[in-house]
Design an enzyme around this catalytic site. Structure first.
Site, short mmCIF file in Angstrom:
data_model
loop_
_atom_site.label_atom_id
_atom_site.label_comp_id
_atom_site.label_asym_id
_atom_site.label_seq_id
_atom_site.Cartn_x
_atom_site.Cartn_y
_atom_site.Cartn_z
N ARG A 120 -55.21 14.71 -33.61
CA ARG A 120 -56.09 15.81 -33.22
C ARG A 120 -55.56 17.10 -33.83
O ARG A 120 -54.50 17.15 -34.43
CB ARG A 120 -56.17 15.94 -31.70
CG ARG A 120 -54.82 16.08 -31.01
CD ARG A 120 -54.96 16.52 -29.55
NE ARG A 120 -55.78 15.63 -28.76
CZ ARG A 120 -55.33 14.59 -28.08
NH1 ARG A 120 -54.04 14.29 -28.13
NH2 ARG A 120 -56.15 13.84 -27.37
N ASP A 154 -44.12 7.86 -31.25
CA ASP A 154 -43.39 8.81 -30.43
C ASP A 154 -42.27 9.34 -31.31
O ASP A 154 -41.28 8.65 -31.57
CB ASP A 154 -42.83 8.11 -29.19
CG ASP A 154 -41.90 9.00 -28.37
OD1 ASP A 154 -41.78 10.20 -28.69
OD2 ASP A 154 -41.27 8.47 -27.42
N VAL A 155 -42.41 10.57 -31.81
CA VAL A 155 -41.43 11.09 -32.76
C VAL A 155 -40.07 11.30 -32.13
O VAL A 155 -39.06 11.45 -32.84
CB VAL A 155 -41.91 12.40 -33.42
CG1 VAL A 155 -43.11 12.16 -34.32
CG2 VAL A 155 -42.20 13.48 -32.38
N TYR A 190 -40.03 27.78 -27.23
CA TYR A 190 -40.87 27.42 -28.37
C TYR A 190 -40.41 28.16 -29.62
O TYR A 190 -40.24 27.56 -30.68
CB TYR A 190 -42.33 27.74 -28.06
CG TYR A 190 -43.30 27.45 -29.18
CD1 TYR A 190 -43.71 26.15 -29.45
CD2 TYR A 190 -43.82 28.48 -29.96
CE1 TYR A 190 -44.59 25.88 -30.47
CE2 TYR A 190 -44.72 28.22 -30.98
CZ TYR A 190 -45.10 26.91 -31.24
OH TYR A 190 -45.99 26.65 -32.26
N LYS A 201 -38.89 26.63 -33.13
CA LYS A 201 -39.53 26.88 -34.41
C LYS A 201 -38.63 27.67 -35.36
O LYS A 201 -38.71 27.50 -36.58
CB LYS A 201 -40.87 27.60 -34.19
CG LYS A 201 -41.91 26.74 -33.47
CD LYS A 201 -42.19 25.45 -34.22
CE LYS A 201 -43.34 24.67 -33.60
NZ LYS A 201 -43.70 23.45 -34.39
#
Length: 289
Positions: free
Chosen positions: A20, A64-65, A156, A160
């Protein structure tokens, strides 16, 4: 004279989190360029549906990474079915919007597992497969938050920033090998990840296709920094040379320091529930420790 764009026709591509959103848009854009695409997603049904919509020999697999052995097995199966890996797009990720002091240890761990540790593993696997062949391209999807910091997105942003540092280092190690690295840094995109998040003043929400188009362009004419929109990169670079006080004033002008405090929690409820179940292998490992 501008370089001729590299053809992506026949290139074998694996996209994580491709069921998605941005990942699916990237897979669609690459398929239109003639690439042979494999989609991995925790939601196997969405991966299979996305691959079926592409047609041809596209592959959709559960992934599932955070299960590193499973991630390796996924890439092995992609290569068995489609051929040697030419491009890996490390796209899978989640985002929690919360004050740092109130964030749970589980939320912190989940974001680091998915957004950073999995990208490290994927990058390692791609290097091991591509360097011996002297060609390939690793695309790591970060965020504008990977070059700055935003209130309510501390973990987050940390994850990143990690992806940005990883990509910089991998690029340095890969210089001269024929393997390229691109770091993709988009603003908020119209996907579930940003559900309920208001836009900062003067910033237009992106479509997944905006990001996908820039990823394709960076593969055709390789470049490392891929800011989406491109002008956001110019703004960040200019801000970087300003004194801290001026940068803070600029952020306040865009209301970047308070925008996320107005997040619609009800609109994010569905996404947050899925995100809480998005790292099963890592959660199981911690429970067993």
């Amino acid at each position: 004279m501008a370089r001729e764009p590299r053809s992506l026709n026949g290139k074998v591509v694996a996209v994580t989190g491709g069921g998605r959103g941005i990942g699916r848009a990237i897979a669609q854009s690459l398929a239109r360029e003639g690439a042979r695409v494999a989609i991995g997603d925790l939601d196997q049904a969405s991966a299979e549906a996305a691959a079926a919509a592409l047609g041809g020999d596209a592959v959709g697999l559960g992934l599932d990474v955070t299960d590193h052995a499973g991630f390796t097995a996924f890439l092995n199966e992609v290569e068995q079915r489609l051929g040697p890996l030419d491009i890996l797009v490390n796209n899978a990720g989640i985002m929690a919007v919360t004050p740092l002091a109130e964030e749970s240890p589980e939320s912190v761990s989940r974001q680091l597992d998915l957004n950073l540790r999995a990208v490290i593993h994927g990058t390692q696997e791609a290097m091991r497969r591509m360097v011996p062949r002297g060609k390939g391209h690793i695309v790591n999807v970060s965020s504008l938050a990977g070059r700055s910091g935003f209130a309510m997105l501390a973990t987050y942003a940390a994850s990143k920033h990690g992806v940005a540092g990883l990509s910089e280092a991998a690029r340095a190690e890969l210089r001269g090998t024929g393997v390229e690295v691109s770091l993709v840094m988009p603003y908020f995109v119209r996907t579930d990840l940003a559900a309920g998040v208001p836009d900062a003043r003067g910033m237009r929400r992106l479509a997944p296709e905006d990001v996908a188009g820039d990823v394709v362009a960076a593969l055709q004419r390789p470049r490392f920094d891929v800011y989406v929109p491109r002008w956001a990169g110019v703004l960040l670079k200019l801000a970087g040379i300003l004194p801290r006080g001026f940068r803070d004033m600029l952020a306040r002008g865009f209301k970047a320091d308070e925008t996320l405090q107005h997040t619609d929690r009800a609109a994010r409820a569905g996404y947050e529930a899925r995100a809480a179940a998005s790292a099963p292998a890592a959660e199981e490992e911690r429970s067993a420790a």
